[in-house]
Each structure stands twice: as structure tokens, then as C-alpha cells.
Design a protein around this motif. Structure first.
Motif, PDB file in Angstrom:
ATOM      1  N   LYS A  53       0.903  -1.073  -0.074  1.00  0.00           N
ATOM      2  CA  LYS A  53       0.045  -0.135  -0.007  1.00  0.00           C
ATOM      3  C   LYS A  53       0.912   1.193   0.094  1.00  0.00           C
ATOM      4  O   LYS A  53       1.941   1.250   0.585  1.00  0.00           O
ATOM      5  N   VAL A  54       0.467   2.458  -0.488  1.00  0.00           N
ATOM      6  CA  VAL A  54       1.175   3.409  -0.612  1.00  0.00           C
ATOM      7  C   VAL A  54       0.682   4.858  -0.166  1.00  0.00           C
ATOM      8  O   VAL A  54      -0.754   5.062  -0.499  1.00  0.00           O
ATOM      9  N   LEU A  55       1.195   5.369   0.760  1.00  0.00           N
ATOM     10  CA  LEU A  55       0.721   6.817   1.064  1.00  0.00           C
ATOM     11  C   LEU A  55       2.083   7.743   0.550  1.00  0.00           C
ATOM     12  O   LEU A  55       2.913   7.763   1.004  1.00  0.00           O
ATOM     13  N   ASP A  75      -5.792   6.262   9.161  1.00  0.00           N
ATOM     14  CA  ASP A  75      -5.804   7.558   9.667  1.00  0.00           C
ATOM     15  C   ASP A  75      -4.535   8.525   9.155  1.00  0.00           C
ATOM     16  O   ASP A  75      -3.482   8.743   9.780  1.00  0.00           O
ATOM     17  N   PRO A  76      -4.369   8.573   7.731  1.00  0.00           N
ATOM     18  CA  PRO A  76      -3.263   9.424   7.164  1.00  0.00           C
ATOM     19  C   PRO A  76      -3.360  10.652   7.595  1.00  0.00           C
ATOM     20  O   PRO A  76      -4.292  11.553   7.619  1.00  0.00           O
ATOM     21  N   LEU A  77      -2.036  11.422   7.861  1.00  0.00           N
ATOM     22  CA  LEU A  77      -2.060  12.571   8.037  1.00  0.00           C
ATOM     23  C   LEU A  77      -0.800  13.202   6.817  1.00  0.00           C
ATOM     24  O   LEU A  77       0.432  12.856   7.025  1.00  0.00           O
ATOM     25  N   ILE A  78      -1.021  14.219   6.307  1.00  0.00           N
ATOM     26  CA  ILE A  78      -0.404  14.723   5.253  1.00  0.00           C
ATOM     27  C   ILE A  78       0.307  16.138   5.621  1.00  0.00           C
ATOM     28  O   ILE A  78      -0.705  17.063   5.952  1.00  0.00           O
ATOM     29  N   GLY A  79       1.755  16.629   5.937  1.00  0.00           N
ATOM     30  CA  GLY A  79       2.051  17.631   6.278  1.00  0.00           C
ATOM     31  C   GLY A  79       2.369  17.636   7.628  1.00  0.00           C
ATOM     32  O   GLY A  79       1.427  17.079   8.476  1.00  0.00           O
ATOM     33  N   LEU A  80       3.249  18.291   8.261  1.00  0.00           N
ATOM     34  CA  LEU A  80       3.639  18.565   9.655  1.00  0.00           C
ATOM     35  C   LEU A  80       2.821  19.636   9.987  1.00  0.00           C
ATOM     36  O   LEU A  80       2.871  20.880   9.667  1.00  0.00           O
ATOM     37  N   PRO A  81       2.047  19.391  11.192  1.00  0.00           N
ATOM     38  CA  PRO A  81       1.398  20.535  11.781  1.00  0.00           C
ATOM     39  C   PRO A  81       1.917  21.817  12.138  1.00  0.00           C
ATOM     40  O   PRO A  81       3.319  21.422  12.704  1.00  0.00           O
ATOM     41  N   ALA A  92       4.843  12.803   6.531  1.00  0.00           N
ATOM     42  CA  ALA A  92       3.470  12.279   6.363  1.00  0.00           C
ATOM     43  C   ALA A  92       3.444  11.097   7.371  1.00  0.00           C
ATOM     44  O   ALA A  92       4.412  10.701   7.716  1.00  0.00           O
ATOM     45  N   GLU A  93       2.344  10.818   7.827  1.00  0.00           N
ATOM     46  CA  GLU A  93       1.988   9.936   8.967  1.00  0.00           C
ATOM     47  C   GLU A  93       0.841   8.857   8.674  1.00  0.00           C
ATOM     48  O   GLU A  93      -0.090   9.355   7.898  1.00  0.00           O
ATOM     49  N   GLY A  94       1.061   7.825   9.161  1.00  0.00           N
ATOM     50  CA  GLY A  94       0.013   6.909   9.166  1.00  0.00           C
ATOM     51  C   GLY A  94       0.203   5.834  10.066  1.00  0.00           C
ATOM     52  O   GLY A  94       1.148   5.487  10.828  1.00  0.00           O
ATOM     53  N   THR A  95      -0.883   5.102  10.435  1.00  0.00           N
ATOM     54  CA  THR A  95      -0.992   4.068  11.366  1.00  0.00           C
ATOM     55  C   THR A  95      -1.144   2.641  10.660  1.00  0.00           C
ATOM     56  O   THR A  95      -2.025   2.402   9.799  1.00  0.00           O
ATOM     57  N   ILE A  96      -0.080   1.833  11.113  1.00  0.00           N
ATOM     58  CA  ILE A  96      -0.039   0.319  10.529  1.00  0.00           C
ATOM     59  C   ILE A  96      -0.021  -0.459  11.617  1.00  0.00           C
ATOM     60  O   ILE A  96       1.050  -0.597  12.513  1.00  0.00           O
ATOM     61  N   ASN A  97      -0.895  -1.422  11.770  1.00  0.00           N
ATOM     62  CA  ASN A  97      -0.960  -2.797  12.640  1.00  0.00           C
ATOM     63  C   ASN A  97      -0.826  -2.004  14.334  1.00  0.00           C
ATOM     64  O   ASN A  97      -0.094  -2.391  14.804  1.00  0.00           O
ATOM     65  N   GLY A  98      -1.459  -1.060  14.445  1.00  0.00           N
ATOM     66  CA  GLY A  98      -1.499  -0.170  15.828  1.00  0.00           C
ATOM     67  C   GLY A  98      -0.233   0.359  16.131  1.00  0.00           C
ATOM     68  O   GLY A  98      -0.224   1.102  17.168  1.00  0.00           O
ATOM     69  N   ILE A  99       0.712   0.603  14.936  1.00  0.00           N
ATOM     70  CA  ILE A  99       1.879   1.843  15.138  1.00  0.00           C
ATOM     71  C   ILE A  99       1.859   2.786  14.288  1.00  0.00           C
ATOM     72  O   ILE A  99       1.550   2.709  13.141  1.00  0.00           O
ATOM     73  N   ARG A 100       2.037   3.998  15.013  1.00  0.00           N
ATOM     74  CA  ARG A 100       1.860   5.151  14.091  1.00  0.00           C
ATOM     75  C   ARG A 100       3.423   5.528  13.791  1.00  0.00           C
ATOM     76  O   ARG A 100       4.507   5.631  14.432  1.00  0.00           O
TER      77      ARG A 100
END
Length: 256
Positions: A53-55, A75-81, A92-100
Motif C-alpha cells: 500500500k502507498v501513502l 488515519d493518514p496525516l499529510i504535512g507537519l502540523p 506524512a503519518e499513518g497507522t500500521i498494525n497499531g503503530i503510528r
């Protein structure tokens, strides 16, 4: 779970090397930086054919980050707040198997006497704030990428030659330590204490051939992620290939 971070220095220019590495190393999660292409031109098909999969958070010709995962990315997040005006594709951020997971391409900051260095330090301040928010979630967190920070003099082949560089400035190193002091762990150093082990070698001056490198690619783990850490290292093989990136993958293994 095998996890690696790699500044590929143009996903299109390095695609054969990246695909070869994916086939051989078989990471569960790969966190890429400096992809240097807009989202529409990212080689999604070739990578998805390998089960990933790709983000993507891309930008034309510069910057760009991506997360590749054999598992769903939630729960993807694009860009540093913290700065809505910042248009550089560096986070960029995303959660994979319970790990952020976060993929990070921190600003270089050179030349120090220009506006690029204050931008770097401001970016690091925002990263620290985000790292604190993620820590408060009490979930496993992996902040991985090209930090463009040489943490100490044992992470550079020639400290004197690099002393004036933004990567070695006291302010850069202090900002990096501040993130660690929140409670994060430098995963590579947990299992590797020898000095002068590197993840980047410049293209100039025979740096690769003479092992004149620096360690600037890091995986920082929250306590919950560090509890799962079972191994870490640097995969230097891709740096020795033709048309290589000037960086090489840094990897960890996390227990289920």
C-alpha cells in the motif's frame, strides 16, 4: 515487522534500485524521503505489484515523502502540523498494525547564514511539538527519516570539516536532543554502539569509496515502540550499486 527508512534521492531515478531492494530486503514498512515527484507521477503501479500500500506526499522536483506498507495504512496525516503556509512536502503519518509511523525529510538548513537555517530550526520546533502529541497517545510511535542532523562527532568522519555545516550546528543538535529527551530512543544506537557508522556518503571526492560519511538517517521510537525493538542496523549494500542514492537504508525489527 521489518521497518526501514531511506532517502532515495528521486524515486524515478532510483526506481530499479528501490524495486531490487524491496524484493530482496522485504520490509513490511518502508519510509521514503526525497522522492522528488508529484503524486500523479509516483511509480505506484510498480510498487503495488509487490504487495505494498502507498501513502504519498509529493512535490515537483524537490522534497517528497512516502510510506510503503504490506498492511493497510490508516488515519493518514499529510504535512507537519503547525504552519499552514509551509508548502514543502516533508512529512506524512499513518497507522500500521497499531503503530503510528511518520516519514520525515527535515530541512537541510544550509547555508547557515541564510533564511534556510531559521526555517530548519522552526521546523524542528514543530516536529518536537508533534512528537510530544504522539507520545501523549501512549501508542507505539516511529518517527523515521532523513533528519539532516549529525547527532554527535562520532557520527561524522571528520568533525572539523563539518563543524560549520547546518547538520552539526549546536542549535540543530540541541533540537534533536530535545526530541529524544521527550522520551524517544535512537533505535540504531540501541544495538550499535561503535563510532563512525554512516547512512550518507556524498557523491564527491570518493566519499563512498573512502567511507567518508555521516549518520543523518534516524528512527526515533516512543517507549511503547522501543519495548518491541529486537534489532537495528544500516543496510549499506544499496549505496554501492550503480546509480545509487547518496543515502542508504537504516532499518529496525519490531516484535509483534
Amino acid at each position: 515487522m521489518k521497518v526501514a527508512t531511506w532517502n532515495v534521492n528521486s524515486i524515478k531515478a532510483r526506481l530499479p534500485n528501490v524495486l531490487d531492494w524491496l524484493d530482496g530486503f522485504q520490509p513490511d514498512v518502508a519510509l521514503l524521503q526525497e522522492t522528488k515527484t508529484i503524486d500523479e507521477n509516483f511509480p505506484r503501479l510498480e510498487i503495488e505489484e509487490r504487495g505494498y500500500k502507498v501513502l504519498i506526499h509529493g512535490q515537483k522536483s524537490y522534497n517528497g515523502v512516502a510510506i510503503l506498507s504490506k498492511h493497510p495504512i490508516e488515519d493518514p496525516l499529510i504535512g507537519l502540523p503547525g504552519d499552514d503556509a509551509d508548502e514543502q512536502a516533508r512529512y506524512a503519518e499513518g497507522t500500521i498494525n497499531g503503530i503510528r509511523f511518520a516519514t520525515i525529510y527535515l530541512p537541510n538548513g544550509n547555508p547557515v547564514e541564510t533564511e534556510k537555517f531559521p526555517y530548519k530550526l522552526g521546523w524542528m520546533k514543530r516536529l518536537k511539538a508533534r512528537a510530544g502529541e504522539l507520545l501523549a497517545s501512549e501508542t507505539p510511535v516511529v518517527l523515521a527519516g532523513d533528519y539532516n542532523v549529525i547527532p554527535t562527532d562520532v557520527d561524522v568522519h571528520d568533525p572539523e570539516a563539518w563543524a560549520s555545516d547546518a547538520l552539526c550546528q549546536p542549535e540543530s543538535r540541541a533540537a534533536f536532543r530535545e526530541i529524544l529527551h521527550l522520551g524517544y530512543v535512537d533505535a540504531y544506537r540501541v544495538y550499535n554502539t561503535a563510532p563512525h557508522r554512516y547512512s550518507f556518503w556524498d557523491y564527491q571526492g570518493g566519499a563512498w569509496q573512502n567511507d567518508h560519511g555521516v549518520r543523518i538517517d534516524h528512527l526515533l521510537l516512543s517507549p511503547q515502540a522501543a519495548d518491541r525493538l529486537s534489532a537495528s542496523g544500516i543496510d549499506s549494500a544499496p549505496r554501492g550499486k550503480p546509480k545509487a542514492s547518496d543515502h542508504t537504508p537504516v532499518w529496525i525489527e519490531l516484535a509483534a
